[in-house]
Design a protein around this motif. Structure first.
Motif, mmCIF file in Angstrom:
data_model
loop_
_atom_site.group_PDB
_atom_site.id
_atom_site.type_symbol
_atom_site.label_atom_id
_atom_site.label_comp_id
_atom_site.label_asym_id
_atom_site.label_seq_id
_atom_site.Cartn_x
_atom_site.Cartn_y
_atom_site.Cartn_z
ATOM 1 N N VAL A 21 32.923 12.503 -16.232
ATOM 2 C CA VAL A 21 34.150 11.782 -15.911
ATOM 3 C C VAL A 21 34.108 10.486 -16.725
ATOM 4 O O VAL A 21 33.057 9.859 -16.835
ATOM 5 N N ILE A 22 35.227 10.109 -17.302
ATOM 6 C CA ILE A 22 35.305 8.871 -18.076
ATOM 7 C C ILE A 22 36.174 7.853 -17.347
ATOM 8 O O ILE A 22 37.281 8.163 -16.910
ATOM 9 N N LEU A 23 35.643 6.641 -17.219
ATOM 10 C CA LEU A 23 36.409 5.524 -16.665
ATOM 11 C C LEU A 23 36.841 4.622 -17.811
ATOM 12 O O LEU A 23 36.030 4.262 -18.666
ATOM 13 N N ARG A 24 38.098 4.248 -17.825
ATOM 14 C CA ARG A 24 38.620 3.400 -18.896
ATOM 15 C C ARG A 24 38.463 1.913 -18.591
ATOM 16 O O ARG A 24 38.429 1.084 -19.488
ATOM 17 N N LYS A 25 38.384 1.580 -17.319
ATOM 18 C CA LYS A 25 38.229 0.182 -16.918
ATOM 19 C C LYS A 25 36.807 -0.051 -16.421
ATOM 20 O O LYS A 25 36.128 0.870 -15.994
ATOM 21 N N LEU A 60 31.631 1.999 -38.495
ATOM 22 C CA LEU A 60 31.666 0.559 -38.245
ATOM 23 C C LEU A 60 32.701 0.217 -37.183
ATOM 24 O O LEU A 60 32.455 -0.607 -36.293
ATOM 25 N N ALA A 61 33.860 0.855 -37.258
ATOM 26 C CA ALA A 61 34.912 0.599 -36.271
ATOM 27 C C ALA A 61 34.454 1.001 -34.873
ATOM 28 O O ALA A 61 34.632 0.249 -33.904
ATOM 29 N N ALA A 62 33.834 2.179 -34.760
ATOM 30 C CA ALA A 62 33.381 2.672 -33.463
ATOM 31 C C ALA A 62 32.255 1.812 -32.907
ATOM 32 O O ALA A 62 32.172 1.578 -31.692
ATOM 33 N N THR A 63 31.384 1.322 -33.782
ATOM 34 C CA THR A 63 30.248 0.513 -33.343
ATOM 35 C C THR A 63 30.695 -0.823 -32.776
ATOM 36 O O THR A 63 30.005 -1.412 -31.948
ATOM 37 N N ASN A 64 31.863 -1.297 -33.214
ATOM 38 C CA ASN A 64 32.363 -2.584 -32.718
ATOM 39 C C ASN A 64 33.364 -2.437 -31.577
ATOM 40 O O ASN A 64 33.893 -3.430 -31.081
ATOM 41 N N GLU A 65 33.603 -1.213 -31.153
ATOM 42 C CA GLU A 65 34.512 -0.984 -30.023
ATOM 43 C C GLU A 65 33.815 -1.225 -28.687
ATOM 44 O O GLU A 65 32.595 -1.160 -28.577
ATOM 45 N N ARG A 66 34.633 -1.461 -27.678
ATOM 46 C CA ARG A 66 34.108 -1.470 -26.311
ATOM 47 C C ARG A 66 34.063 -0.015 -25.839
ATOM 48 O O ARG A 66 35.100 0.652 -25.796
ATOM 49 N N PRO A 67 32.908 0.487 -25.477
ATOM 50 C CA PRO A 67 32.799 1.910 -25.131
ATOM 51 C C PRO A 67 33.346 2.215 -23.745
ATOM 52 O O PRO A 67 33.345 1.347 -22.863
ATOM 53 N N PRO A 68 33.815 3.438 -23.540
ATOM 54 C CA PRO A 68 34.216 3.842 -22.187
ATOM 55 C C PRO A 68 32.986 4.036 -21.306
ATOM 56 O O PRO A 68 31.867 4.127 -21.803
ATOM 57 N N ILE A 69 33.212 4.076 -20.011
ATOM 58 C CA ILE A 69 32.123 4.335 -19.060
ATOM 59 C C ILE A 69 32.101 5.829 -18.750
ATOM 60 O O ILE A 69 33.063 6.367 -18.196
ATOM 61 N N TRP A 70 31.020 6.472 -19.134
ATOM 62 C CA TRP A 70 30.842 7.900 -18.847
ATOM 63 C C TRP A 70 30.026 8.055 -17.560
ATOM 64 O O TRP A 70 28.988 7.404 -17.386
#
Length: 432
Positions: free
Chosen positions: A208-212, A163-173
């Motif tokens: 590569v993961i983008l955080r913004k 539930l916590a992960a589903t409500n998070e803003r995901p990173p950009i892969w």
């Protein structure tokens, strides 16, 4: 563009999803085109926020309204949801949230409800309702009742994490196209433009993961086909399929083509790669992605469950079926899914998946590999589906993805948030 216009468009987007059953992708296409990039980002953030917290917002709304609004006035309820969300969950000043939400009534042609909207929002502030959250676990989860029930039954030990992960803003892969540039070279280009990223990610060698948040079209190498946006879980498909030179590969239900392209990037010496999809418009998106990434595949429009309408009779060495599913594993990216999908949809989806599996299996050569994938976390679509398929076919054998698999627990289930990935399921089969 005025702040009131932004809020009006947010209410329209919510109305389209919650009352009309329209996806945000459809609704946002026209609405966001009218705004600047900054305002588009704000609009998305607000609408996503309402959808992630809808059960709690609706509880508050029921306390504020004496009775539900109907017909043409209904749009004002969605405007109120937006205003309440801003007051309870954002740093927007209370004065701005109230005045600009009230001002949006003009844009929505419900001037007669200005007083009601103003009174509701001021009562919310006066009564400090934001501090009075429901103690109901399902309401606090932000999930519809049916989905919360399924998840609590299937994952009692992991429910809180899911539930916590589903409500998070995901990173950009991002997935780096190795046919155009190495991961190291792409990272150097990002560094030169002072773009923050992470690389050297376990189980995702080309990621590569983008955080913004970034407009991906402005990143280095976009037009040259250096990369694609694709979650880490989806990036695992091509590696698990493990296509070899000269193989004939089918990617069924291929649109928008991310996995098709990755298969070709990993194995450019294929005999043939066929991307099949029922939707001609979505198939056009596959063509666009192939062109940008400088890759070639055969595109076919057709129903995967009815191969007699498109199959030429030549067997495939590898088949990837990214099956139609509930998409419950990608809700963090598409929060409208939780309100568009219904419990009654699941049996039909399971039936469709089974029909496609049974239709495509005869197209695979003996010794060939079949990879079944969904972006679901419901066992009916995943483990139970493959368990049933294996029990009914003597020539189908599990080719484990992980060491702890077996006929009773076939496949690999990735849960939302695992290694920062979306929820995904894979089962790999071999034809005996």
């Amino acid at each position: 563009m005025s702040a009131s216009k932004l809020r009006a468009d947010g209410a329209i987007a919510l109305f389209n999803v919650l009352e009309q059953g329209q996806s945000l992708r459809q609704s946002f296409t026209q609405l966001q085109a009218q705004h600047t990039e900054r305002d588009r980002a704000w609009l998305q953030e607000m609408v996503y926020g309402v959808l992630r917290n809808l059960p709690q917002l609706q509880c508050w709304l029921r306390l504020l309204l004496q009775k539900p609004l109907k017909k043409k006035q209904k749009i004002a309820e969605h405007l109120l949801l937006l205003g309440i969300y801003q007051l309870a969950f954002t740093r927007v000043s209370a004065h701005a949230a109230v005045s600009e939400t009230v001002g949006a009534c003009d844009k929505l042609k419900c001037n007669g409800l200005k007083g009601l909207v103003n009174a509701c929002l001021r009562n919310f502030i006066r009564q400090d309702m934001a501090s009075r959250r429901s103690e109901d676990i399902q309401i606090a989860s932000g999930m519809p009742k049916w989905l919360y029930r399924h998840l609590s039954q299937i994952y009692p030990q992991n429910l809180e994490k899911i539930l916590a992960a589903t409500n998070e803003r995901p990173p950009i892969w991002l997935r780096v196209n190795q046919q155009q540039i190495s991961t190291d070279e792409f990272c150097e280009a990002l560094t030169e433009q002072q773009i923050q990223f992470e690389s050297n990610i376990a189980d995702a060698p080309y990621a590569v993961i983008l955080r913004k948040g970034y407009d991906l079209t402005t990143l280095p190498g976009y037009q040259q086909g250096w990369f694609s946006a694709q979650d880490g879980a989806a990036q695992m498909a091509a590696g698990l399929l493990c296509a070899e030179p000269s193989d004939r590969v089918l990617d069924a239900c291929a649109a928008p083509g991310g996995k098709t392209c990755h298969i070709l990037e990993m194995q450019p010496q294929l005999g043939e790669c066929i991307a099949l999809d029922l939707d001609s418009q979505r198939l056009q998106k596959v063509a666009e992605n192939l062109q940008r990434l400088k890759l070639k595949a055969t595109l076919l429009q057709g129903d995967a469950a009815q191969p007699e309408s498109w199959w030429d009779g030549r067997e495939f060495d590898r088949i990837l079926l990214d099956a139609p599913c509930s998409a419950t594993g990608v809700i963090r990216r598409h929060p409208d899914i939780r309100w568009l999908r219904k419990d009654s949809d699941i049996p039909q989806l399971v039936k469709t998946q089974r029909q496609i599996l049974e239709a495509l299996w005869p197209l695979l050569r003996t010794g060939g590999t079949f990879l079944y994938a969904t972006c679901s976390i419901l066992e009916q679509e995943n483990r139970l589906q493959i368990q049933n398929f294996l029990s009914n076919l003597e020539d189908a054998k599990l080719l484990p993805v992980t060491a702890d698999e077996g006929t009773e627990q076939p496949g690999m289930q990735i849960l939302p948030g695992d290694r920062e990935m979306d929820g995904f399921y894979y089962a790999r089969l071999i034809k005996c």
